[in-house]
Design an enzyme around this catalytic site. Structure first.
Site, short mmCIF file in Angstrom:
data_model
loop_
_atom_site.label_atom_id
_atom_site.label_comp_id
_atom_site.label_asym_id
_atom_site.label_seq_id
_atom_site.Cartn_x
_atom_site.Cartn_y
_atom_site.Cartn_z
CE LYS A 103 -1.30 -1.62 3.80
NZ LYS A 103 -2.04 -1.85 5.06
CB THR A 147 -5.24 8.19 7.62
OG1 THR A 147 -4.15 8.51 8.34
CG2 THR A 147 -5.31 9.04 6.18
N GLY A 185 -6.82 3.42 10.79
CA GLY A 185 -7.56 2.32 10.45
C GLY A 185 -7.77 2.09 8.89
CB THR A 186 -6.40 3.70 6.02
OG1 THR A 186 -5.06 3.68 6.38
CG2 THR A 186 -7.06 5.08 5.97
N GLY A 187 -5.56 0.85 6.88
CA GLY A 187 -4.95 -0.51 6.41
C GLY A 187 -5.89 -1.64 6.78
CB CYS A 188 -7.78 -2.47 10.20
SG CYS A 188 -6.64 -1.91 11.10
N1 ADP Z 1 -4.24 10.12 2.28
C1 ADP Z 1 -4.78 9.40 1.28
N2 ADP Z 1 -5.47 9.42 0.28
C2 ADP Z 1 -6.30 8.24 -0.32
N3 ADP Z 1 -6.19 7.04 0.28
C3 ADP Z 1 -5.03 6.74 1.03
C4 ADP Z 1 -4.63 7.74 1.71
N4 ADP Z 1 -3.73 7.12 2.89
C5 ADP Z 1 -3.80 5.86 2.84
N5 ADP Z 1 -4.89 5.73 1.68
C6 ADP Z 1 -5.11 4.24 1.36
O1 ADP Z 1 -5.43 3.57 2.35
C7 ADP Z 1 -5.08 2.33 2.41
C8 ADP Z 1 -4.01 2.19 3.60
O2 ADP Z 1 -2.87 2.61 3.27
P1 ADP Z 1 -1.51 2.79 4.06
O3 ADP Z 1 -1.71 4.21 4.83
O4 ADP Z 1 -0.23 2.82 3.39
O5 ADP Z 1 -1.70 1.56 5.14
P2 ADP Z 1 -1.77 1.55 6.87
O6 ADP Z 1 -3.03 2.00 7.28
O7 ADP Z 1 -1.65 -0.12 6.77
O8 ADP Z 1 -0.55 2.10 7.15
C9 ADP Z 1 -4.45 1.96 0.99
O9 ADP Z 1 -5.23 1.50 0.17
C10 ADP Z 1 -3.97 3.51 0.57
O10 ADP Z 1 -4.09 3.72 -0.76
C1 MP5 Z 2 -6.19 -2.75 17.06
C2 MP5 Z 2 -5.47 -2.18 16.12
N1 MP5 Z 2 -5.13 -2.76 15.15
C3 MP5 Z 2 -4.78 -2.27 14.03
C4 MP5 Z 2 -4.21 -1.08 14.13
C5 MP5 Z 2 -3.66 -0.02 12.99
O1 MP5 Z 2 -4.35 0.81 12.42
P1 MP5 Z 2 -3.93 1.17 10.90
O2 MP5 Z 2 -4.66 0.54 9.76
O3 MP5 Z 2 -4.07 2.61 10.84
O4 MP5 Z 2 -2.40 1.02 10.56
C6 MP5 Z 2 -4.58 -0.08 15.22
N2 MP5 Z 2 -4.11 1.10 15.43
N3 MP5 Z 2 -5.20 -0.93 16.11
#
Ligand code: ADP
Ligand code: MP5
Length: 303
Positions: free
Chosen positions: A175, A238, A240-243
């Site tokens: 991602k 943002t 919880g976006t990855g979850c």
């Molecule tokens: N500022 C943003 N604008 C649009 N999409 C985003 C943004 N930040 C993250 N995403 C999307 O959210 C999802 C999670 O991305 P990321 O932030 O890399 O992962 P994580 O939450 O695990 O750290 C991906 O699909 C990414 O493209």
């Molecule tokens: C219990 C739990 N699981 C996962 C995440 C990661 O969150 P993110 O998707 O923003 O990286 C979090 N903050 N808390």
């Protein structure tokens, strides 16, 4: 047809934006029956993680068994697993049930910096869980931890995706949310990369190359690379976006979608959730995304 069933094996986020709570909301929004096995309880809000209380491996196993033996599981995802003992226990049950539609979100560090996976458990994740995964969805720092390489360019990301596939995962999404942190990935797409691979309506904002204004997720299916992108939203919401992204993949897999379509829908789901997060505007820190946004803008879900 029975309702599609999805299981999340992850940590609880009291703040409701990430972890089990994000996963169950996402399952529900995609018309999938959600079930959970909690690996750890976190005391968490938009300002950070204030406490982490892991479950015993036995408690995690009993939750998985209770669900698997009675309700049934069409697809599942893992999120925060906390330590090597939980990882080994979870992998053992996934193998025993023979569950194939597994999305592994290799959660390591919360956005506020708290450790959600012990550093020494990364090897256990690679050894026990990645070989069971249909798809693994690291962010850039997680992909660096899984490969031991620094990721600066899109080409680095391609190499990392190949290395992660070599450790056993069948397919990989790296991602791009964090791409801006270590300098933008702003390279022209390579001529060998297919930009037409996933069945998508022509008007979807995908497969554009990276630039300052776009966020790009790189999907490697074990053979070809695909770039899924959308406008990068300037927001602090943002959490919880990855979850949410990995839960949406699992939900669509549970409903019978092919992996490429599931990844594609997940990107649309998270884009809508982030775009609308500022309307929620919850908490004083990194706020949650709006899990209801995708349904509101896509009334008819694909069957
Ligand atoms: N500022 C943003 N604008 C649009 N999409 C985003 C943004 N930040 C993250 N995403 C999307 O959210 C999802 C999670 O991305 P990321 O932030 O890399 O992962 P994580 O939450 O695990 O750290 C991906 O699909 C990414 O493209
Ligand atoms: C219990 C739990 N699981 C996962 C995440 C990661 O969150 P993110 O998707 O923003 O990286 C979090 N903050 N808390």
């Amino acid at each position: 047809m029975t309702v599609p069933r999805a299981l999340t094996i992850a940590g609880s986020d009291s703040g409701g934006g990430a972890g089990i709570q994000a996963d169950l909301k996402t399952f529900q929004e995609l018309d999938v029956f959600g079930m959970s096995a909690i690996t750890a309880v976190t005391a968490q809000n938009t300002l950070g993680v204030h406490g982490v209380y892991p479950m015993t491996p036995q408690a995690v196993v009993e939750q998985i068994d209770a669900v698997g033996q009675d309700l049934g599981v069409d697809a599942l995802k893992t999120g925060m697993l906390f330590d090597a003992a939980i990882i080994e226990a979870v992998a053992g049950r996934i193998r025993a049930f023979g569950w194939n539609s597994l999305v592994v979100d290799p959660v390591m560090i919360a956005k506020g910096g708290a450790e959600l996976l012990r550093a020494e458990a990364v090897e256990a994740l690679k050894k026990h869980l990645l070989p069971l995964a249909l798809v693994v969805t690291p962010n850039i720092p997680e992909a660096e931890a899984l490969t031991g390489m620094k990721i600066r360019t899109l080409n680095d990301r391609r190499e990392a995706a190949q290395r992660i596939a070599d450790s056993g995962a069948r397919t990989v999404v790296i991602k791009g949310g964090h791409a801006g942190e270590a300098g933008r990935i702003g390279q022209e797409p390579d001529a060998n990369v297919r930009h037409d691979g996933l069945a998508d309506p022509a008007d979807r904002p995908v497969f554009a190359h990276a630039s300052d204004e776009r966020v790009v997720d790189l999907f490697y299916d074990g053979r070809d690379f695909y770039e899924l992108s959308g406008p990068r939203i300037a927001t602090r919401h943002t959490h919880g976006t990855g979850c949410t992204f990995s839960a949406a993949i699992a939900a669509r897999l549970a409903a019978g979608a092919a992996l490429a379509e599931a990844v594609h829908t997940a990107r649309d789901f998270i884009q809508a959730a982030i775009e609308s997060a500022s309307a929620l505007d919850l908490g004083a820190g990194h706020g949650p995304t709006d899990h209801g946004a995708y349904r509101r803008t896509n009334i008819i879900l694909p069957s």
